[in-house]
Design a protein around this motif. Structure first.
Motif, PDB file in Angstrom:
ATOM      1  N   UNK A 192       0.843  -1.200   0.000  1.00  0.00           N
ATOM      2  CA  UNK A 192       0.000   0.000   0.000  1.00  0.00           C
ATOM      3  C   UNK A 192       0.877   1.248   0.000  1.00  0.00           C
ATOM      4  N   UNK A 193       1.964   1.218   0.796  1.00  0.00           N
ATOM      5  CA  UNK A 193       2.874   2.363   0.828  1.00  0.00           C
ATOM      6  C   UNK A 193       3.515   2.601  -0.535  1.00  0.00           C
ATOM      7  N   UNK A 194       3.637   1.515  -1.322  1.00  0.00           N
ATOM      8  CA  UNK A 194       4.196   1.657  -2.672  1.00  0.00           C
ATOM      9  C   UNK A 194       3.188   2.239  -3.658  1.00  0.00           C
ATOM     10  N   UNK A 195       1.930   2.391  -3.208  1.00  0.00           N
ATOM     11  CA  UNK A 195       0.938   3.055  -4.054  1.00  0.00           C
ATOM     12  C   UNK A 195      -0.233   2.208  -4.473  1.00  0.00           C
ATOM     13  N   UNK A 196      -0.247   0.922  -4.112  1.00  0.00           N
ATOM     14  CA  UNK A 196      -1.352   0.048  -4.521  1.00  0.00           C
ATOM     15  C   UNK A 196      -2.425   0.050  -3.441  1.00  0.00           C
ATOM     16  N   UNK A 197      -3.410   0.949  -3.556  1.00  0.00           N
ATOM     17  CA  UNK A 197      -4.458   1.071  -2.538  1.00  0.00           C
ATOM     18  C   UNK A 197      -5.516  -0.019  -2.654  1.00  0.00           C
ATOM     19  N   UNK A 198      -5.432  -0.870  -3.664  1.00  0.00           N
ATOM     20  CA  UNK A 198      -6.411  -1.952  -3.807  1.00  0.00           C
ATOM     21  C   UNK A 198      -6.045  -3.168  -2.965  1.00  0.00           C
ATOM     22  N   UNK A 199      -4.856  -3.168  -2.378  1.00  0.00           N
ATOM     23  CA  UNK A 199      -4.433  -4.300  -1.559  1.00  0.00           C
ATOM     24  C   UNK A 199      -5.289  -4.400  -0.302  1.00  0.00           C
ATOM     25  N   UNK A 222     -10.585   0.472   2.721  1.00  0.00           N
ATOM     26  CA  UNK A 222     -11.662   0.715   1.762  1.00  0.00           C
ATOM     27  C   UNK A 222     -12.070   2.186   1.783  1.00  0.00           C
ATOM     28  N   UNK A 223     -12.177   2.746   2.980  1.00  0.00           N
ATOM     29  CA  UNK A 223     -12.540   4.154   3.081  1.00  0.00           C
ATOM     30  C   UNK A 223     -11.451   5.050   2.508  1.00  0.00           C
ATOM     31  N   UNK A 224     -10.184   4.691   2.778  1.00  0.00           N
ATOM     32  CA  UNK A 224      -9.088   5.495   2.237  1.00  0.00           C
ATOM     33  C   UNK A 224      -9.066   5.411   0.715  1.00  0.00           C
ATOM     34  N   UNK A 225      -9.254   4.190   0.181  1.00  0.00           N
ATOM     35  CA  UNK A 225      -9.257   4.040  -1.276  1.00  0.00           C
ATOM     36  C   UNK A 225     -10.396   4.838  -1.896  1.00  0.00           C
ATOM     37  N   UNK A 226     -11.578   4.779  -1.258  1.00  0.00           N
ATOM     38  CA  UNK A 226     -12.709   5.557  -1.766  1.00  0.00           C
ATOM     39  C   UNK A 226     -12.399   7.050  -1.736  1.00  0.00           C
ATOM     40  N   UNK A 227     -11.781   7.499  -0.619  1.00  0.00           N
ATOM     41  CA  UNK A 227     -11.445   8.917  -0.505  1.00  0.00           C
ATOM     42  C   UNK A 227     -10.430   9.330  -1.573  1.00  0.00           C
ATOM     43  N   UNK A 228      -9.424   8.478  -1.811  1.00  0.00           N
ATOM     44  CA  UNK A 228      -8.429   8.796  -2.837  1.00  0.00           C
ATOM     45  C   UNK A 228      -9.062   8.800  -4.226  1.00  0.00           C
TER      46      UNK A 228
END
Length: 488
Positions: A192-199, A222-228
């Motif tokens: 996730x830190x590398x940029x893959x928010x779907x993990x 999930x909330x962070x990915x939605x926000x991004x």
């Protein structure tokens, strides 16, 4: 460490208790044996008239104990057998005062100092007068007890070592197994830190702490990915908005600059040319001003600026818009009526249901004006149009129907986007409304949303487009209206 300490304490306690238990059993046996041998020799002493010289200790056979009997001037010593003496030596039995003897237990060393003997001491009394005439000592080596205690200690030590080894192996396996989920969480966090928010963290039973942690992290991710995603879409819309606004403003600015250069270069020599140029500059400035006004309106709506909230009758607004549409196109048949029946001619105010809402009247009139303006611009002259108002459940509805060419489904879902135009090549209007820039329907959607309503577009039966606006009625105020009109 705690397990080792516990096992050490348990082993020490067990060996101590075992030694005490075996010692008590041996003491009881020694007393019994001492009493038996003492009685036998005392009886012989009495039978021989006070003489023990006939006692032959060597004739007692194999003995694994030592015995000493003292009666007055006689003393009989029975040494241990050779095998016992070889293993444990001969006890160094002490000499006691025959007149002051009590029942007691003694520990004595062997004569060679190699081992310890346990000795039971009992007083000897005669049956005739009950007088104490001596004592008897019965001794056995403690080597067997010590051997049993050592073997038990060794067994406990071996068991403790085995338990520690097995515990270390099982504990290491259990810790690694329990930390497997945390390592997976760490690996997921790295991706996730590398940029893959779907993990996502692999699921685990929520009965465990790691499982509950993973579920909480997945929910947060999930909330962070939605926000991004929302931020990305918002940034994309903003970039597109800025690009479209720059493009829309560039056209009238370029026209004004071009006409100014023509005038500066002296190309406008006739009064008619100057007048026509000034008229075109004014049209470009008016269109640019209208575009700027629309952009400011959208910016204010995006900022959620509080507007006035007062009772507004949508039936009146619709009737006024119908008059405006007739003024724009006198050949067009325009009807106003209740929802579902707008074909019976223009209805009076008493014929319409309760259509009062709370809102900003100027903004709501702008909504209807933009919808009616679209009908005037994008449908053939003389084609009929209807405006219908009514109440369904907890919503007041306003429909604007036309019978023009309609909107294709692939465009209908995007007509409320800013600067979206069904025909990008359509000529911009010069009347200052900004309708040709693709902002009209975006302003409609923004105003309706600010009034806690919904707007949708569909096809009119028989051909054309129907735009439906749904707003909360005046007797069911929205959150902002409730703040503007507090109770009491």
């Amino acid at each position: 460490m705690l397990l080792a300490l516990g096992l050490a304490i348990a082993s020490a306690t067990t060996t101590t208790l075992l030694s005490q238990y075996l010692g008590r059993q041996a003491d009881d046996r020694l007393r019994i044996q001492a009493q038996a041998y003492g009685k036998a020799l005392t009886d012989e002493y009495s039978a021989n008239g006070g003489d023990l010289s006939a006692v032959n200790p060597g004739g007692w056979g194999s003995t694994d104990f030592a015995l000493r009997l003292v009666i007055r001037s006689y003393q009989v010593d029975v040494p241990p057998q050779d095998e016992t003496a070889r293993d444990y030596g001969t006890p160094a039995l002490p000499t006691l005062d025959a007149d002051d003897i009590e029942r007691t237990m003694l520990d004595v060393r062997s004569t060679d100092g190699r081992s310890t003997w346990r000795v039971a001491v009992l007083p000897v009394t005669l049956r005739t007068d009950g007088a104490t005439v001596g004592y008897v000592m019965y001794a056995e080596p403690r080597g067997e007890i010590e051997k049993i205690v050592r073997q038990a200690g060794l067994l406990l030590l071996t068991s403790a070592v085995a338990i520690l080894v097995i515990g270390a192996i099982v504990g290491t396996w259990a810790v690694q197994r329990s930390l497997r989920g945390l390592r997976e969480i760490e690996s997921t966090a790295g991706r996730i830190a590398a940029g893959d928010l779907s993990e996502r963290v692999p699921p685990a039973p929520e009965s465990t702490e790691v499982g509950r942690l993973g579920a909480a992290l997945n929910s947060m991710l999930s909330q962070i990915e939605t926000a991004f995603d929302d931020r990305t879409r918002s940034e994309e819309r903003m970039r597109r908005f800025v690009a479209d606004a720059s493009h829309e403003l560039r056209t009238p600015l370029a026209a004004i600059r071009g006409y100014g250069e023509l005038y500066r270069m002296g190309a406008l020599t006739e009064k008619d040319q100057v007048d026509d140029t000034m008229r075109r500059i004014e049209q470009s400035a008016t269109r640019m001003g209208g575009l700027v006004e629309d952009l400011l309106a959208l910016a204010r709506l995006d900022a959620d600026r509080a507007d006035r909230h007062a009772p507004v009758d949508l039936a009146v607004v619709a009737t006024d818009a119908a008059h405006d549409l007739r003024a724009i196109d006198p050949t067009r048949e325009v009807r106003v009526g209740p929802l579902g029946d707008a074909r019976g001619g223009e209805a009076g105010e008493g014929d319409l249901p309760d259509t009062v809402v709370l809102g900003d009247e100027a903004r709501l009139r702008q909504v209807v004006a933009n919808l009616v303006g679209n009908v005037a611009r994008h449908t053939p002259e003389g084609s009929p149009a209807e405006l219908a108002v009514g109440r369904v459940g907890d919503r007041v509805l306003l429909e604007v129907r036309d019978h023009g060419p309609g909107i294709a489904p692939e465009h209908a879902a995007r007509v409320f986007e800013r600067f979206y135009r069904i025909d990008p090549s359509r000529t911009r209007e010069g009347n200052g409304t900004g309708g040709g820039a693709g902002l009209g329907m975006a302003i409609v959607a923004a105003i309706v949303e600010a009034h806690h309503g919904e707007v949708a577009i569909s096809q009119t039966p028989g051909g054309g487009t129907t735009v439906r606006v749904a707003l909360p009625p005046g007797d069911v105020p929205g959150p902002e209206a409730a703040e503007d009109h507090p109770a009491g």
